[in-house]
Design a protein around this motif. Structure first.
Motif, mmCIF file in Angstrom:
data_model
loop_
_atom_site.group_PDB
_atom_site.id
_atom_site.type_symbol
_atom_site.label_atom_id
_atom_site.label_comp_id
_atom_site.label_asym_id
_atom_site.label_seq_id
_atom_site.Cartn_x
_atom_site.Cartn_y
_atom_site.Cartn_z
ATOM 1 N N VAL A 1 6.970 30.059 3.964
ATOM 2 C CA VAL A 1 5.561 29.709 3.744
ATOM 3 C C VAL A 1 4.681 30.357 4.817
ATOM 4 N N VAL A 2 5.119 30.240 6.091
ATOM 5 C CA VAL A 2 4.330 30.859 7.171
ATOM 6 C C VAL A 2 4.241 32.370 6.939
ATOM 7 N N ALA A 3 5.380 32.981 6.615
ATOM 8 C CA ALA A 3 5.391 34.431 6.416
ATOM 9 C C ALA A 3 4.545 34.814 5.201
ATOM 10 N N GLY A 4 4.755 34.091 4.092
ATOM 11 C CA GLY A 4 4.048 34.423 2.853
ATOM 12 C C GLY A 4 2.545 34.318 3.029
ATOM 13 N N ARG B 1 2.467 44.511 -2.821
ATOM 14 C CA ARG B 1 3.276 43.402 -3.318
ATOM 15 C C ARG B 1 4.702 43.445 -2.760
ATOM 16 N N HIS B 2 5.271 44.634 -2.693
ATOM 17 C CA HIS B 2 6.626 44.745 -2.148
ATOM 18 C C HIS B 2 6.665 44.321 -0.683
ATOM 19 N N TYR C 1 8.366 40.610 3.424
ATOM 20 C CA TYR C 1 7.987 39.865 4.636
ATOM 21 C C TYR C 1 8.268 38.368 4.450
ATOM 22 N N THR C 2 7.955 37.862 3.254
ATOM 23 C CA THR C 2 8.204 36.447 2.965
ATOM 24 C C THR C 2 9.704 36.149 2.998
ATOM 25 N N LEU C 3 10.467 37.037 2.398
ATOM 26 C CA LEU C 3 11.922 36.861 2.382
ATOM 27 C C LEU C 3 12.456 36.850 3.819
#
Lengths: 319, 389
Positions: free
Chosen positions: A94-97, A206-207, A212-214
């Protein structure tokens, strides 16, 4: 593309290395657990730095978020470890996303500065929210239930070691698979030439947000493991200094290769450990010298060195 | 000769030499021996331990103490736990000691509790630390322990209003809370509580706003080193002393910083547990030995905490004859009193925390022109007020 047996062998490397280390350091399992947890974090950093080509100094923000989330989850919700890991991974993701939506519009130095800024903001928030997080005193007072209801956490760190090693193994095997999928290939192509991928119709932004979220999720997972095995979460887990330290480990091992993350973490922590016990006063000097030597003579990191030796032995050109 | 015979011969040889050899008791000391905190904690720890050993020799005939030093630069609970675990499992230490930062002490508490390792805390000063393991003992202080008598003294001096200005981190907040509580309960009034970021270097704006409030006194808590220097200078430069706003502090004038503070420190009044100018034969002996071993060292509160911590270790080692018996060791130290260089101290029988005098001191120049904390008032046998909730 590597052949099938090589790939299986590669998958088995993590548990094998774990067993060898256990034989070498039978009574230092808390130390080994620390290595495994750090290795997960450095792997996640490699996704961003090595594979997506985005230099960051704020990766500890996601690690710390995961650690605090898992600690708070164990304290207030449920002290079951596996769901705690999920809570930690979610917090990291969540923080990353959320920050990636903003971060991925920036490039180069601006991006780097923003990663530092975001982790500073998070650090201050956690530091100020003393009633919830304990501030500088750290978050503590939670105990964990046995893993899967069977294995108890022990003070020798036996369970901590096996538990962290298992998670590291799963993360490593999955990431290896992911990096050869079209998604993984696109991420690498974006690193090499984002403009070209864009003009070919690839979705660069988007990629980058997804990777980054992953990566944040995996960093959060490492944080959760750390919280559960140490049972104290400190503010230092969110610090920029820590982000820099893991970046050093990654550069030492070699960016853009999953192996590099593992080798770098292992070599850095083992040298650190030996140097600090031999001379607790001047060991930092020694670590600094080793880093200078590696950067000067092996700019691609240790795995690059291994690849060069391998190429020389087999008479092929180094990849 | 078969392998078995060799083994047996070896075992016999070992058994024969064993009584002649001294029993070695290992103590693992964890602290910041390198990095930014080594000057204010790591080095004083080592000096305190080694001064005690030089003055007292080994705990008893046939028992030898070996100290194993492990570096832990900053608050890092994971590393603290790994170091403690390794010292216990690999190096086979019977005792642990040291610990500057609260999170590190708390992370190692699990090891101390489960492996039954009596541990002497040389610094970590949050109230909660000692209760985390039944084998924890503390020889430093807690923030509540020094700020409550300091508040009492401020009331006795007739101050009615104060402004508190503390560095915004856990020890600062602890000091602020305990001071404010004791001061208001005694009938005083806290006009404002200011928390200044740890990285503050220019204290002018804070001090100007305090000056406008015209309190009788200003209660301060700052970390060691440079922030204290600039704060004290700003206090003088902005004329708060001339405006009659008294300086009330705790550890700000401690010996490691005192000479660097210079004449700006003259006249500052603080309440703390150790002054190098404490007049007692114990303190003189301690200072003389320290000077002999380390000519450049200042006798500092952290040095004395480690010195007394080593005394606590010696008491436990003597009581158990060097054998591993953690319950007997911890029972032996509970309720023990002795005369430390700082004055009389006791390890509380229930809380295992230190009970000690808190002295109100004033910075003066001694005969050689060096600055000293001159003690002029004593609050005797102060417990940890933070734990008595």
């Amino acid at each position: 593309m590597t052949s099938f047996p090589t790939r299986i062998l590669g998958d088995l490397a993590v548990p094998l290395a774990g067993l060898i280390l256990l034989a070498l350091y039978p009574s230092q399992q808390a130390f080994l657990a620390q290595i495994a947890i750090t290795a997960i974090l450095v792997l996640s950093l490699d996704l961003v730095v090595g594979f997506a080509g985005l230099a960051t100094l704020g990766h500890a923000a996601m690690f710390g978020a995961g650690a605090y989330a898992a600690g708070l989850y164990a304290l207030h919700v449920w002290s079951e470890p596996l769901t705690g890991l999920i809570a930690g991974a979610l917090a990291g993701a969540v923080v990353a996303g959320a920050t990636a939506l903003m971060l991925m519009r920036a490039h180069g130095l601006t991006f780097l500065m923003m990663t530092v800024a975001i982790s500073q903001v998070l650090y201050e928030i956690v530091s100020k929210a003393r009633d919830v997080t304990g501030g500088d005193d750290g978050l503590f007072g939670f105990t964990m239930q046995p893993v899967l209801g069977v294995w108890e956490f022990d003070f020798f760190g036996k369970l901590a070691f096996w538990y962290s090693l298992a998670v590291l193994w799963i993360v490593f095997v999955l990431l290896r698979r992911l990096m050869v999928t079209p998604f993984g290939q696109t991420v690498r192509a974006i690193r090499d030439d984002a403009g070209r991928v864009g003009s070919l119709g690839g979705r660069v932004y988007r990629h980058r947000v997804v990777v980054y979220t992953l990566s944040g999720g995996i960093a959060g997972l490492a944080g959760a493991l750390s919280a559960q095995t140490v049972q104290v979460v400190g503010l230092s887990s969110l610090s920029v200094t820590y982000s820099a330290e893991i970046l050093v480990m990654l550069v030492l091992g070699g960016t853009g290769r999953l192996w590099g993350a593992l080798v770098g973490t292992l070599v850095f922590t083992v040298i650190h450990h030996y140097a600090a016990s031999i001379d607790p006063v001047r060991w930092m000097l020694f670590i600094g010298l080793i880093l200078v030597v590696i950067v000067l003579f092996l700019p691609g990191g240790l795995t690059r060195g291994i690849a060069l030796i391998h190429a020389w032995l087999t008479g092929r050109r180094a990849p | 000769m078969s392998f078995g015979t060799v083994l047996r011969a070896g075992a016999v040889a070992l058994a024969m030499t064993a009584p002649a050899m001294a029993e070695t008791v290992k103590v693992g000391v964890i602290g910041p021996f390198s990095g930014p905190f080594s000057g204010s904690f790591g080095e004083p720890f080592r000096q305190g331990v080694e001064t005690y050993v030089a003055m007292n020799g080994q705990p008893a005939d046939g028992i030898e103490v070996e100290f194993i030093w492990r570096d832990l630069q900053k608050p890092d609970p994971g590393q603290a736990r790994a170091l403690a675990q390794e010292l216990v499992a690999k190096d086979g230490v019977q005792y642990l000691a040291g610990f500057v930062f609260t999170p590190n002490a708390i992370a190692a508490a699990g090891i101390s509790q489960q492996a039954k390792i009596p541990t002497v805390i040389f610094n970590a000063s949050a109230s909660a630390v000692v209760s985390q393991s039944e084998y924890y003992v503390r020889t430093s202080n807690t923030l509540a322990q020094v700020s409550v008598p300091t508040a009492q003294d401020a009331l006795d001096k007739g101050y009615k209003t104060v402004v508190t200005a503390v560095s915004d981190y856990a020890p600062g907040v602890d000091a602020e809370t305990n001071f404010a509580k004791a001061f208001t309960e005694g009938g005083g009034e806290v006009l404002e509580s200011i928390r200044m970021p740890l990285s503050t270097t220019d204290f002018g704006p804070y001090l100007q706003s305090i000056q406008l409030k015209k309190p009788d006194a200003l209660f301060v808590f700052l970390p060691y080193g440079p922030p204290t220097y600039s704060f004290v200078n700003a206090y003088r430069d902005n004329g708060l002393d001339k405006a009659g706003i008294a300086f009330v502090g705790t550890s700000e004038t401690q010996e490691v910083d005192l000479q660097s503070l210079g004449d700006a420190a003259l006249g500052l009044e603080t309440g703390y547990f150790y002054s190098a100018a404490h007049e007692s034969p114990e303190n003189d002996a301690f200072k003389a030995k320290l000077k002999e071993l380390y000519p450049n060292a200042e006798p500092n509160p952290a040095t004395v905490a480690a010195f007394d911590g080593t005394h606590a270790l010696y008491e436990m080692i003597r009581a158990t004859g060097g054998k591993t018996d953690p319950d007997a060791a911890i029972a032996a130290i509970k309720g023990k009193s002795w005369e430390s260089p700082r004055g009389p101290i006791t390890i509380d029988a229930d809380t295992r925390d230190i009970v000690q005098n808190v002295y109100i001191r004033k910075v003066e120049k001694d005969a050689d022109g060096r600055l000293v904390n001159r003690e002029y008032k004593t609050y005797e046998a102060q417990p940890d007020f933070g734990a008595q909730k």
